[in-house]
Design an enzyme around this catalytic site. Structure first.
Site, PDB file in Angstrom:
ATOM      1  N   SER A 463      39.535 -43.874   2.366  1.00  0.00           N
ATOM      2  CA  SER A 463      39.157 -43.081   1.193  1.00  0.00           C
ATOM      3  C   SER A 463      39.145 -41.616   1.585  1.00  0.00           C
ATOM      4  CB  SER A 463      37.773 -43.500   0.693  1.00  0.00           C
ATOM      5  OG  SER A 463      37.279 -42.594  -0.268  1.00  0.00           O
ATOM      6  N   TYR A 476      28.843 -45.382   2.087  1.00  0.00           N
ATOM      7  CA  TYR A 476      30.247 -45.577   1.730  1.00  0.00           C
ATOM      8  C   TYR A 476      31.162 -44.702   2.591  1.00  0.00           C
ATOM      9  CZ  TYR A 476      34.489 -45.782  -1.135  1.00  0.00           C
ATOM     10  OH  TYR A 476      35.779 -45.961  -1.553  1.00  0.00           O
TER      11      TYR A 476
END
Length: 593
Positions: A463, A476
């Site tokens: 990501s 995350y």
């Protein structure tokens, strides 16, 4: 039989032609379509053993030692005994002996492909060949015209191509020298050749090459001496293929430039192109892929010849020449980026294994993948964080579908919230899926790739959060940063085994991850409100997952290491390298929730 080393269960026969005795091996049911494999230099028919065994379940497979090679006898004298005309006589004699009533599907590698181009373009073989698969061996006539065109109208690009191929062809000049090649092959080169192949070409050690290598190579020098100069200087003007042709182009071939085939459609109107990230000896290093492509091509042409609707046409999607027939496994394939990626590989003709923890979503993806273009697609249900379940999946996939060529570790979950609001259980859940799920996939399927020894590619979905800190995404971002570093470390470790590793780093992509993301430190009502708001924001951004899927296929084709996707991801990646203080300042901002 002792003479059929590496070809277990093969039947042997001898075919006489022009004073030569050719040793022929057969596998499979003779009533089925015949696939005839022709080896190159300095090989014998055993170079095909891995491919032949994979084809024998569906076809009548025939291999023969070219004159002067393996167990076939050599002409006397050697000079003038290896012309393309005499090699064509040999082919026709073998074809008439093993398949007298039906045309054969011809497959050639290296000099086997060079002579097979002759078979596929001369008048006297019309009706005896149903299709031709060529790899690592051009037509000498096409090559001659290629040279003449570049010499007649030189441009910097054309001159560069000539010089590049001239450098790659150094061994051809050496083989034209008298006596020296024979002395080298019967001496030190013949003894060291297996180790050279193993080190330079990554050819697995085993029962290849056979002990006849020194004499095979010495005799085979006359293939070059009897044909190369005469054909390159006076190429035939009518060298048009009268059969459908499948070209398999290894992109790492150290002997042949891919530009040799730039205008091949002029000579082979019914041409299917395939590309492979491999070196020259693909019959030994990539037998699985070759067998899949040969099978698809042969069956399509059998259907066409029988007047049936062709069910096995070559895929036409982007990168179809690269991924057609390959086995691709995608985790998190039930929706979003995973589903789009499965569909993109399906359009490129890959066989797809769609994995998701939601059985119904995985089944829907697999069903649609087949409708889109995948020759085969399967659905598997698994929680990627479950180590034992992943181990069972890896065993099942290898046993039922084969070793994966491309692995896409895409499954992931979202979690937002400050560090102190994020519980130990929250951390465990995020790391179990986002990091351990990737570790399990890389460890299990990557190990199978490495043991197979035919290369492959691993894609890990990280990501932009991997390099863009945020006070709202500590868990995350940490999981994705770990995936990014894992990918870089694996890339370094697996490079020597021909396995590429890419980390894909999307930014804001319109998927359903926001609808299922957890928000730590808030009650259920507030969490639901934030899920709806973030889903709306991502929807307004409206960056489609199909663009991420396209980036994934491109990353595999180009073997890219880190691929930021979306403008904001690319911007953050640049800032992390050149203006990290500015990125840290942005990280302190409150998220729009």
């Amino acid at each position: 039989m002792a003479g059929l080393k590496g070809l277990a269960g093969a039947r042997e026969r001898w075919v006489s032609t022009g004073g030569i005795e050719l040793c022929v091996a057969e596998l499979g049911d003779p009533s089925r379509p015949t696939v005839l494999l022709v080896h190159g230099y300095p090989d014998s028919k055993e170079v095909w053993s891995e491919v032949a065994e994979r084809l024998a379940d569906q076809f009548h497979v025939v291999l023969y030692d070219v004159r002067g090679h393996g167990r076939s006898t050599a002409p006397t004298p050697l000079r003038g005994g290896f012309t393309l005309e005499k090699l064509t006589d040999d082919f026709l004699a073998v074809a008439d002996a093993v398949s007298p009533d039906r045309p054969v599907h011809l497959v050639g590698h290296d000099w086997g492909s060079v002579q097979s181009w002759e078979f596929a373009t001369v008048k006297r073989t019309e009706g005896r060949i149903a299709s031709f698969t060529s790899m690592s061996g051009p037509s000498l006539d096409h090559f001659g015209h290629w040279i003449k065109k570049r010499m007649a109208r030189p441009t910097p690009r054309r001159v560069g191509q000539l010089l590049g191929q001239g450098a790659k062809s150094w061994y051809v000049y050496m083989l034209h020298t008298p006596v020296l090649p024979e002395l080298a092959w019967r001496g030190p080169l013949g003894k060291r050749w297996p180790k050279i192949l193993e080190r330079v070409e990554k050819v697995p050690a085993g029962d290849y090459p056979t002990p006849s290598l020194p004499s095979d190579a010495a005799h085979g020098a006359w293939l070059y001496r009897d044909n190369v100069r005469s054909r390159l200087s006076r190429p035939r003007a009518d060298a048009y293929a009268h059969v459908p042709v499948q070209l398999v182009l290894p992109l790492g071939d150290i002997f042949l430039s891919e530009h040799l085939y730039d205008e091949l459609e002029l000579w082979a109107p019914q041409l299917v192109r395939r590309t492979l990230p491999a070196k020259h000896w693909v019959p030994r290093t990539r037998p699985d892929q070759l067998a899949a492509w040969i099978t698809e091509f042969v069956l399509a042409n059998e259907e066409r010849e029988a007047g049936l609707p062709v069910q096995r046409t070559a895929a036409t999607g982007k990168h179809a020449d690269r991924f057609g027939g390959q086995l691709v496994l995608v985790t998190g394939a039930g929706s979003g980026i995973g589903r789009a990626t499965a569909f993109a590989f399906a359009e490129a003709g890959a066989r797809v294994v769609a994995v998701d923890r939601d059985a119904e979503s995985a089944a829907r993806t697999a069903e649609m993948a087949q409708l889109i273009g995948a020759p085969q697609a399967w659905a598997e249900t698994v929680d990627v964080s479950d180590e034992q379940a992943m181990e069972k999946l890896a065993e099942k996939v290898a046993a039922e579908y084969g070793v994966v060529d491309v692995l896409v570790n895409n499954a992931g979950i979202g979690l937002s919230g400050s560090f102190f609001d994020t519980s130990a259980e929250d951390w465990k859940k995020v790391l179990d899926v986002n990091l351990w799920g990737v570790i399990h996939g890389c460890r299990l399927f990557g190990k199978q790739m490495a043991e197979r020894g035919q290369g492959g590619h691993i894609v890990n979905t990280a990501s932009a959060a991997a390099f863009q800190p945020s006070k709202a995404l500590p868990a995350y971002s940490t999981s994705k940063a770990a995936v990014l570093m894992l990918s870089e470390c694996l890339r370094a470790e697996l490079a020597g085994q021909g396995i590429g590793v890419s980390a894909i780093c999307p930014g804001l992509v319109n998927t359903n991850i926001t609808a299922t993301a957890r928000f730590a430190g808030v009650d259920a009502e507030e969490e639901k409100r934030r899920q709806k708001k973030s889903t709306r924001l991502y929807g307004l951004r409206n960056y489609p997952p199909e663009k991420v899927a396209d980036a994934i296929l491109t990353a595999v084709v180009r073997n890219q290491a880190v691929v930021p996707v979306t403008p904001e991801a690319r911007g953050a990646h640049l800032m992390s390298r050149f203006t990290p203080r500015a990125l840290r300042a942005i990280a302190r901002m409150e998220p729009p929730l």
